[in-house]
Design an enzyme around this catalytic site. Structure first.
Site, PDB file in Angstrom:
ATOM      1  N   TYR A   1       0.819  -1.215   0.000  1.00 33.61           N
ATOM      2  CA  TYR A   1       0.000   0.000   0.000  1.00 33.61           C
ATOM      3  C   TYR A   1       0.853   1.267   0.000  1.00 33.61           C
ATOM      4  CZ  TYR A   1      -3.898  -3.118   1.153  1.00 33.61           C
ATOM      5  OH  TYR A   1      -4.832  -4.123   1.136  1.00 33.61           O
TER       6      TYR A   1
ATOM      7  N   ASP B   1      -5.030  -7.123   5.821  1.00 29.80           N
ATOM      8  CA  ASP B   1      -6.253  -6.404   5.465  1.00 29.80           C
ATOM      9  C   ASP B   1      -7.330  -7.418   5.078  1.00 29.80           C
ATOM     10  OD1 ASP B   1      -8.034  -4.490   4.683  1.00 29.80           O
ATOM     11  OD2 ASP B   1      -6.882  -3.763   2.965  1.00 29.80           O
TER      12      ASP B   1
END
Ligand code: NAD
Length: 360
Positions: free
Chosen positions: A141, A247
């Site tokens: 990310y 996640d």
């Protein structure tokens, strides 16, 4: 012990569930003779209205001075078409960054009273009690190079999964330290059969494990872990993994527990001078504009976040256990909000908060 806690109620049901979480925190502090020092700040939509910024400087200063921060939720529909930096959610990213919280902890446990609302068969899910530790500030990310280039058949997009040794070490140590206070088992999740990045992850995890000879370590490939979470969730105690795997797996873990209103979370950084771990505690759910202002939001995710704060930031395991036990008693008694009660008269947000205090 002196507990210096910043409260950021935020928007929508954030304010309602936070009120009950604070009620429980005050109750625990009184009962166990701790000094509680609360400050309150603005974050999200309300902060934009009052100051023009979703994360005002004053809130940043309050967070820096607090040992731990308890947050409700942010988000108001009126900002839905605003640019990202002007949205309430920018406040959330701002405070996470300011606090340097590099590990996100999602406790996943099933409660007997809610077992029928789990999508899994009772015998599979019963007794599940794990924490998923997700690395929060590195990995794909954030890695560079990233972006889209070229056009037509030449158009391509790139993201980079990058980790440094210290980034892996600190989150792994945190997972092992947590395991020491639990069933002493860490499962590290990677994709080391394919990714060099995961090979470094596994190598560093193995090295850190030598510091914790009393904790058992095993490794799972992420695809197998996704399968084991639904086949045999009881096998897990502490799961540690990188940002994107975490996640995905933490949302998979979340559905084991039933309603979204039940789920707490904790994001943890380095130790403060006071000895407490810097932490940001919040329920997993959002500001739920559809039920805001109606005193019907489930406050147990926020109250569970208080339990997480007591345990992880302050090391008060007995107090945390008292809150968790009280939540279980309240669930068993049926004094629960509408999301957990399809028929009969549901309790209000406030009644659930009061019931938890009584049970403590
Ligand atoms: P949401 O979590 O707010 O709501 C999803 C659904 O779950 C709604 O039907 C809501 O009524 C229900 N729900 C959520 N929490 C509940 C609770 N405690 N008790 C009972 N029911 C509950 O997600 P959303 O609708 O996608 O987002 C609403 C706003 O919240 C958006 O602005 C979004 O950006 C924001 N958001 C903020 C956070 C955060 O602050 N951490 C997280 C997610 C979403």
């Amino acid at each position: 012990m002196d507990l210096n806690v910043l409260i950021l109620p935020g928007d929508g049901i954030g304010t309602e569930v936070t009120r009950e979480a604070v009620r429980v925190l005050r109750h625990v502090a009184g009962k166990f003779n701790h000094g509680l020092h609360l400050s309150e700040g603005l974050l999200g939509g309300i902060a934009i209205h009052r100051t023009g910024s979703p994360f005002p400087g004053e809130t940043a200063a309050l967070a820096a001075n607090a040992d731990a921060t308890l947050m409700g939720a942010v988000g108001l529909p009126e900002f839905d078409s605003a640019p990202p930096s002007k949205r309430p959610e920018a406040g959330l990213l701002g405070i996470r960054k300011a606090l340097g919280v590099f590990a996100n902890l999602r406790p996943v446990r099933t409660y007997k009273a809610l077992i029928d609302s789990s999508p899994l068969k009772n015998h599979l899910v019963e007794g599940t009690d794990m924490i998923i530790v997700r690395e929060l500030t590195g990995g794909i990310y954030y890695g560079t190079p990233r972006g889209v280039s070229g056009e037509g058949a030449e158009e391509r997009a790139v993201n980079t999964m990058a980790y440094t040794r210290p980034e892996i070490e600190r989150v792994t140590r945190m997972a092992f330290q947590l395991a020491r206070g639990r069933r002493k088992k860490v499962t590290s999740v990677d994709k080391s059969n394919v990714l060099e990045n995961s090979q470094l992850w596994r190598k560093v995890v193995l090295e850190v494990a030598h510091e914790f000879p009393d904790v058992v370590l095993d490794h799972l490939l992420v695809d197998n872990c996704a399968m084991q979470l639904v086949l045999n969730p009881r096998r897990f105690d502490v799961v540690v993994t990188e940002n994107m795997f975490g996640d995905i797996l933490s949302d998979e873990g979340a559905v084991l527990a039933g309603s979204i209103g039940m789920l707490p979370s904790a994001s943890i950084g380095n130790r403060k001078e006071s000895g407490a771990w810097a932490g940001l505690y919040e329920p997993v759910h959002g500001s739920a504009p559809d039920i805001a202002g109606q005193n019907k939001a489930n406050p147990l995710g926020a109250i569970g976040s208080v339990a997480a704060m007591l345990e992880y930031s302050f090391g008060l395991t007995e107090e945390a256990a008292a809150v968790n036990k009280a939540m279980e008693i309240v669930l068993d008694s049926g004094r629960v909000t509408a999301d957990l009660k399809p028929s009969g008269t549901p309790a209000t947000t406030e009644q659930v908060g009061q019931a938890v205090c009584e049970a403590i």
